[in-house]
Design a protein around this motif. Structure first.
Motif, PDB file in Angstrom:
ATOM      1  N   VAL A  25       4.593  -5.891  -7.419  1.00 36.58           N
ATOM      2  CA  VAL A  25       3.486  -4.974  -7.668  1.00 36.58           C
ATOM      3  C   VAL A  25       2.983  -4.481  -6.316  1.00 36.58           C
ATOM      4  O   VAL A  25       2.538  -5.270  -5.489  1.00 36.58           O
ATOM      5  CB  VAL A  25       2.343  -5.648  -8.451  1.00 36.58           C
ATOM      6  CG1 VAL A  25       1.139  -4.731  -8.527  1.00 36.58           C
ATOM      7  CG2 VAL A  25       2.812  -6.025  -9.837  1.00 36.58           C
ATOM      8  N   ARG A  26       3.132  -3.179  -6.100  1.00 39.65           N
ATOM      9  CA  ARG A  26       2.694  -2.576  -4.833  1.00 39.65           C
ATOM     10  C   ARG A  26       1.528  -1.625  -5.104  1.00 39.65           C
ATOM     11  O   ARG A  26       1.274  -1.258  -6.247  1.00 39.65           O
ATOM     12  CB  ARG A  26       3.839  -1.822  -4.187  1.00 39.65           C
ATOM     13  CG  ARG A  26       5.136  -2.621  -4.144  1.00 39.65           C
ATOM     14  CD  ARG A  26       6.179  -1.856  -3.385  1.00 39.65           C
ATOM     15  NE  ARG A  26       6.076  -2.110  -1.965  1.00 39.65           N
ATOM     16  CZ  ARG A  26       6.420  -1.238  -1.013  1.00 39.65           C
ATOM     17  NH1 ARG A  26       6.858  -0.039  -1.348  1.00 39.65           N
ATOM     18  NH2 ARG A  26       6.305  -1.547   0.255  1.00 39.65           N
ATOM     19  N   ARG A  27       0.856  -1.226  -4.051  1.00 34.73           N
ATOM     20  CA  ARG A  27      -0.291  -0.319  -4.182  1.00 34.73           C
ATOM     21  C   ARG A  27       0.134   1.094  -3.824  1.00 34.73           C
ATOM     22  O   ARG A  27       0.822   1.301  -2.821  1.00 34.73           O
ATOM     23  CB  ARG A  27      -1.418  -0.739  -3.251  1.00 34.73           C
ATOM     24  CG  ARG A  27      -1.839  -2.177  -3.395  1.00 34.73           C
ATOM     25  CD  ARG A  27      -3.085  -2.298  -4.241  1.00 34.73           C
ATOM     26  NE  ARG A  27      -3.218  -3.638  -4.807  1.00 34.73           N
ATOM     27  CZ  ARG A  27      -3.966  -3.897  -5.853  1.00 34.73           C
ATOM     28  NH1 ARG A  27      -4.616  -2.908  -6.471  1.00 34.73           N
ATOM     29  NH2 ARG A  27      -4.066  -5.117  -6.321  1.00 34.73           N
ATOM     30  N   GLU A  32      -3.887   1.960  -6.361  1.00 34.94           N
ATOM     31  CA  GLU A  32      -3.625   1.506  -7.729  1.00 34.94           C
ATOM     32  C   GLU A  32      -2.360   0.648  -7.742  1.00 34.94           C
ATOM     33  O   GLU A  32      -1.387   0.972  -7.051  1.00 34.94           O
ATOM     34  CB  GLU A  32      -3.418   2.708  -8.659  1.00 34.94           C
ATOM     35  CG  GLU A  32      -4.654   3.576  -8.846  1.00 34.94           C
ATOM     36  CD  GLU A  32      -5.746   2.851  -9.612  1.00 34.94           C
ATOM     37  OE1 GLU A  32      -5.391   2.140 -10.575  1.00 34.94           O
ATOM     38  OE2 GLU A  32      -6.919   2.971  -9.234  1.00 34.94           O
ATOM     39  N   PRO A  33      -2.358  -0.429  -8.520  1.00 35.58           N
ATOM     40  CA  PRO A  33      -1.155  -1.264  -8.578  1.00 35.58           C
ATOM     41  C   PRO A  33      -0.048  -0.555  -9.353  1.00 35.58           C
ATOM     42  O   PRO A  33      -0.295   0.056 -10.397  1.00 35.58           O
ATOM     43  CB  PRO A  33      -1.634  -2.507  -9.332  1.00 35.58           C
ATOM     44  CG  PRO A  33      -2.786  -2.033 -10.148  1.00 35.58           C
ATOM     45  CD  PRO A  33      -3.438  -0.937  -9.372  1.00 35.58           C
ATOM     46  N   SER A 110       3.397 -10.346  -4.204  1.00 36.32           N
ATOM     47  CA  SER A 110       2.910  -9.124  -3.568  1.00 36.32           C
ATOM     48  C   SER A 110       2.660  -9.331  -2.068  1.00 36.32           C
ATOM     49  O   SER A 110       2.844  -8.413  -1.272  1.00 36.32           O
ATOM     50  CB  SER A 110       1.627  -8.656  -4.252  1.00 36.32           C
ATOM     51  OG  SER A 110       0.677  -9.700  -4.262  1.00 36.32           O
ATOM     52  N   ASP A 178      -7.089 -10.794 -10.459  1.00 35.47           N
ATOM     53  CA  ASP A 178      -5.785 -10.460  -9.889  1.00 35.47           C
ATOM     54  C   ASP A 178      -4.687 -10.643 -10.935  1.00 35.47           C
ATOM     55  O   ASP A 178      -3.834  -9.779 -11.128  1.00 35.47           O
ATOM     56  CB  ASP A 178      -5.467 -11.392  -8.701  1.00 35.47           C
ATOM     57  CG  ASP A 178      -6.381 -11.150  -7.510  1.00 35.47           C
ATOM     58  OD1 ASP A 178      -6.956 -10.053  -7.423  1.00 35.47           O
ATOM     59  OD2 ASP A 178      -6.505 -12.075  -6.678  1.00 35.47           O
ATOM     60  N   GLU A 181      -4.842  -8.117 -13.617  1.00 33.82           N
ATOM     61  CA  GLU A 181      -4.377  -6.802 -13.158  1.00 33.82           C
ATOM     62  C   GLU A 181      -2.845  -6.715 -13.165  1.00 33.82           C
ATOM     63  O   GLU A 181      -2.277  -5.692 -13.559  1.00 33.82           O
ATOM     64  CB  GLU A 181      -4.907  -6.531 -11.742  1.00 33.82           C
ATOM     65  CG  GLU A 181      -4.569  -5.145 -11.231  1.00 33.82           C
ATOM     66  CD  GLU A 181      -5.001  -4.950  -9.785  1.00 33.82           C
ATOM     67  OE1 GLU A 181      -4.529  -5.717  -8.921  1.00 33.82           O
ATOM     68  OE2 GLU A 181      -5.812  -4.050  -9.525  1.00 33.82           O
ATOM     69  N   VAL A 182      -2.196  -7.809 -12.749  1.00 30.26           N
ATOM     70  CA  VAL A 182      -0.730  -7.830 -12.763  1.00 30.26           C
ATOM     71  C   VAL A 182      -0.225  -7.666 -14.196  1.00 30.26           C
ATOM     72  O   VAL A 182       0.674  -6.868 -14.477  1.00 30.26           O
ATOM     73  CB  VAL A 182      -0.203  -9.131 -12.137  1.00 30.26           C
ATOM     74  CG1 VAL A 182       1.276  -9.303 -12.432  1.00 30.26           C
ATOM     75  CG2 VAL A 182      -0.442  -9.128 -10.645  1.00 30.26           C
ATOM     76  N   THR A 185      -0.668  -4.192 -15.326  1.00 36.31           N
ATOM     77  CA  THR A 185       0.293  -3.274 -14.704  1.00 36.31           C
ATOM     78  C   THR A 185       1.650  -3.357 -15.402  1.00 36.31           C
ATOM     79  O   THR A 185       2.302  -2.347 -15.646  1.00 36.31           O
ATOM     80  CB  THR A 185       0.449  -3.616 -13.215  1.00 36.31           C
ATOM     81  OG1 THR A 185      -0.833  -3.576 -12.593  1.00 36.31           O
ATOM     82  CG2 THR A 185       1.373  -2.621 -12.531  1.00 36.31           C
TER      83      THR A 185
END
Lengths: 241, 241
Positions: A25-27, A32-33, A110, A178, A181-182, A185
């Motif tokens: 997961v990158r920004r 934004e992820p 990440s 966190d 959020e993963v 995503t």
DNA sequence: CCAAAAGTGTTTAGTCTACACCCATGT
DNA sequence: ACATGGGTGTAGACTAAACACTTTTGG
């Protein structure tokens, strides 16, 4: 019906390759992820110039898992936190020559993405022709790699539902936000914070620490992953004699 | 870290084999259903005389699924009703020579077991050195086939829980009691008839017929399998272009 | 004090399980 | 008629989603 037994050389021209779909997961530019994966640009035919999954030939002296790790490291410089065999692809027409590809899928934390990339840049051994892409918005890939990635995505989303595998994408310590959020995503949808919290703490996979992440609002407790429980079943526990 | 690219011949001495764990439900001497699988006695080293999974070498001109069906037919004379790839086994030490085995698992309808065996007996091409065993009580097998069968059993039991795959073990028409018995045999435990009925008819996988099986008591309705729904996901839908 | 995220509690709907009960048939 | 498996109904336990609410910080 009965067939003459073939000579032992029957499969002389079948070669075995190993490829890996590795997610992180990158920004993006808006912070934004984004569920992302690295691809390697091919520098020879077939599919010269096309993007393809990292991989390589199986060495006769190494196991399949080891080959997956090695070829991934050689082509991208990355070391995954989770690695699982996905499927063996072996249609006759999937490549001009006869290739059976054992495909793995993997997760990369990440905090490791940039660290590993930076380390290679400093060391002067930065992998060439490697680029990260949004997993949901890929260019057309070489061979049957489009299908492979699609299936891997399905498997990842599925597995996120019934196992706590998302930890493989996070650093040692992380907040519930966190982790949520993963998951969001990967699944591409919002999750209820309250219910998410309950799900994870009834699953016994997290160990609360006494540390907190302080930010703009109420501090959030940091958790560690409980290594006593397996991230997820990885298949037949490759006979670790 | 960086490695010299290997020549294309790197994997020259890796051979690809295909094996299949094929299950059926057979009746023992007390007419009790037993989850069974056929094994082939090896007639050469390594493991000469030991029982092993049916299989053979991958032919360069055939896909993996086709190879699984073919080698199964050649060694046992059986044609499965369901076939799914399980896992690729490729530890270096699993065989004296380097072999990567793509393992499939399959189901055979109970009415086909004896039919196919009888047909071969009449045709004089009865497979030799093949014997059926209770899946829960096997002799020590050749290579790592013990582990393979164990993993397959786990997968079968798992899959029975969330899909209607047990139909693959039954004839075209069957009663709910038949289907339940198959599930009980696989899982090794009794299931509540009432709840089992509800589970299957909310799943839309069965089509009721107007025919009944008449026996010693109240006749039971016969059902057919609804071919509109897939038995179960079989993996990445091998790119059926 | 206010905004916003962390974290808790509660209501509700749906699902799973056990089991009581009726139905239809061969003997 | 009655034993037996076929088939239906239902109360309680458990689970999961929705959302109101309280807590704790930075500004």
């Amino acid at each position: 019906m009965t067939r003459t037994p073939a000579p032992e050389t029957r499969d002389a021209d079948v070669r075995v390759a190993v490829s890996t779909v590795i997610f992180s997961v990158r920004r993006d530019e808006h912070d934004e992820p984004v569920l992302s994966l690295p691809l390697v640009r091919r520098t020879r035919d077939p599919f010269d110039g096309r993007w393809a999954l990292p991989g390589g030939w199986l060495d006769a002296t190494e196991g399949l898992d080891v080959a997956a790790s090695r070829t991934l490291a050689e082509t991208t410089g990355l070391t995954p936190s989770y690695l699982e065999q996905l499927y063996a692809f072996g249609a006759v027409d999937r490549s001009p020559t006869r290739v059976v590809s054992i495909v793995y899928w993997a997760l990369l934390r990440s905090d490791e993405v940039d660290a590993q990339v930076a380390a290679h840049a400093r060391g002067g051994d930065a992998p060439e022709n490697v680029e990260w892409f949004d997993a949901t918005d890929l260019p057309p890939l070489a061979f049957d790699h489009d299908d492979i990635v699609e299936y891997t995505l399905w498997r990842l989303r599925n597995k996120v539902g019934y196992s706590r595998i998302a930890h493989g994408l996070l650093p040692d310590e992380f907040t519930l936000a966190d982790l949520r959020e993963v998951n969001e995503t990967i699944l591409g949808k919002r999750l209820d914070p309250a219910n998410f919290r309950r799900q994870v703490d009834t699953s016994d996979t997290l160990i609360p620490t006494e540390r907190f992440r302080t930010g703009s609002h109420r501090p959030a407790r940091l958790y560690r992953y409980n290594r006593d429980v397996e991230l997820a079943d990885r298949g037949p526990l490759p006979t670790r004699h």
